[in-house]
Design an enzyme around this catalytic site. Structure first.
Site, PDB file in Angstrom:
ATOM      1  N   PHE A  49       0.844  -1.209   0.000  1.00 47.90           N
ATOM      2  CA  PHE A  49       0.000   0.000   0.000  1.00 47.90           C
ATOM      3  C   PHE A  49       0.874   1.251   0.000  1.00 47.90           C
ATOM      4  O   PHE A  49       0.715   2.134   0.830  1.00 47.90           O
ATOM      5  CB  PHE A  49      -0.964   0.038   1.212  1.00 47.90           C
ATOM      6  CG  PHE A  49      -2.012  -1.028   1.169  1.00 47.90           C
ATOM      7  CD1 PHE A  49      -3.106  -0.921   0.316  1.00 47.90           C
ATOM      8  CD2 PHE A  49      -1.921  -2.137   1.988  1.00 47.90           C
ATOM      9  CE1 PHE A  49      -4.061  -1.906   0.271  1.00 47.90           C
ATOM     10  CE2 PHE A  49      -2.882  -3.126   1.962  1.00 47.90           C
ATOM     11  CZ  PHE A  49      -3.961  -3.019   1.100  1.00 47.90           C
ATOM     12  N   HIS A  50       1.820   1.262  -0.910  1.00 50.58           N
ATOM     13  CA  HIS A  50       2.630   2.459  -1.049  1.00 50.58           C
ATOM     14  C   HIS A  50       3.331   2.458  -2.400  1.00 50.58           C
ATOM     15  O   HIS A  50       3.321   1.455  -3.134  1.00 50.58           O
ATOM     16  CB  HIS A  50       3.659   2.566   0.084  1.00 50.58           C
ATOM     17  CG  HIS A  50       4.544   1.379   0.198  1.00 50.58           C
ATOM     18  ND1 HIS A  50       4.425   0.453   1.191  1.00 50.58           N
ATOM     19  CD2 HIS A  50       5.546   0.957  -0.582  1.00 50.58           C
ATOM     20  CE1 HIS A  50       5.324  -0.491   1.034  1.00 50.58           C
ATOM     21  NE2 HIS A  50       6.023  -0.206  -0.056  1.00 50.58           N
ATOM     22  N   SER A  51       3.959   3.586  -2.686  1.00 49.87           N
ATOM     23  CA  SER A  51       4.765   3.749  -3.891  1.00 49.87           C
ATOM     24  C   SER A  51       6.097   4.366  -3.468  1.00 49.87           C
ATOM     25  O   SER A  51       6.242   4.829  -2.331  1.00 49.87           O
ATOM     26  CB  SER A  51       4.024   4.673  -4.857  1.00 49.87           C
ATOM     27  OG  SER A  51       4.845   4.990  -5.952  1.00 49.87           O
TER      28      SER A  51
END
Ligand code: T46
Length: 143
Positions: A49-51
């Site tokens: 759940f991230h970049s």
């Protein structure tokens, strides 16, 4: 999908088993500055759940199975990993989620940079705000 690709590594195998060599700048498109691995993930857990803005990584499932969702504001793909001689390259500004870990899954990650929390975008709305113009500019440039 943009900024993602499967990479096949050499698989030296014979009666004594398999050996997979991986060289930075040769088998993967960057020098390796960090290695970490994810193990013993509970069945229903979803990680990620991230970049990342700068970080490039290659994910390799050394044992067991896992699925990776890679996503931009314009496209989404789910990539199963279960072969230790295969990696998933994830480049700049790709949102990722890892799920469906088998009980015995060992997910190793080769990273282009040392750990930096400042490089993470962990909020999806903030991600979209940066990623929409980023990918629009890339496509206008013909990427
Ligand atoms: C990614 C996916 C595939 C460190 O202290 N050093 C490290 O090198 C890493 C990777 C993490 N951490 C700390 C940060 C958190 O307190 O370990 C904790 C768990 O990290 P996180 O919740 O970011 O883990 P995942 O599985 O959601 O994501 C990880 C990587 O962080 C990320 O870069 O792309 O694996």
């Amino acid at each position: 999908m943009i900024h993602t690709k499967k990479i096949s590594f050499p698989d030296m195998h014979g009666a004594l088993g398999h050996l997979t060599p991986i060289e930075g700048n040769v088998d993967i498109p960057f020098p390796i500055r960090r290695v970490y691995y994810i193990t013993r993930v509970p069945g229903q857990a979803v990680r990620g759940f991230h970049s990342h803005r700068r970080l490039e990584q290659v994910l390799i499932c050394l044992h067991g199975r896992v699925k990776i969702r890679v996503k931009t504001p314009f496209a989404e793909q789910i990539i199963p990993l279960c072969d230790p001689a295969e990696g998933l390259y994830i480049g700049h500004m790709i949102w990722r989620e890892m799920f469906d870990f088998s009980e015995d899954a060992v997910l190793m990650v080769l990273a282009s940079e040392h750990y930096s929390e400042a490089d993470y975008i962990r909020d999806y709305a903030a991600y979209e705000k940066e990623a929409v113009p980023y990918f629009q500019t890339l496509s206008e440039g013909g990427a």
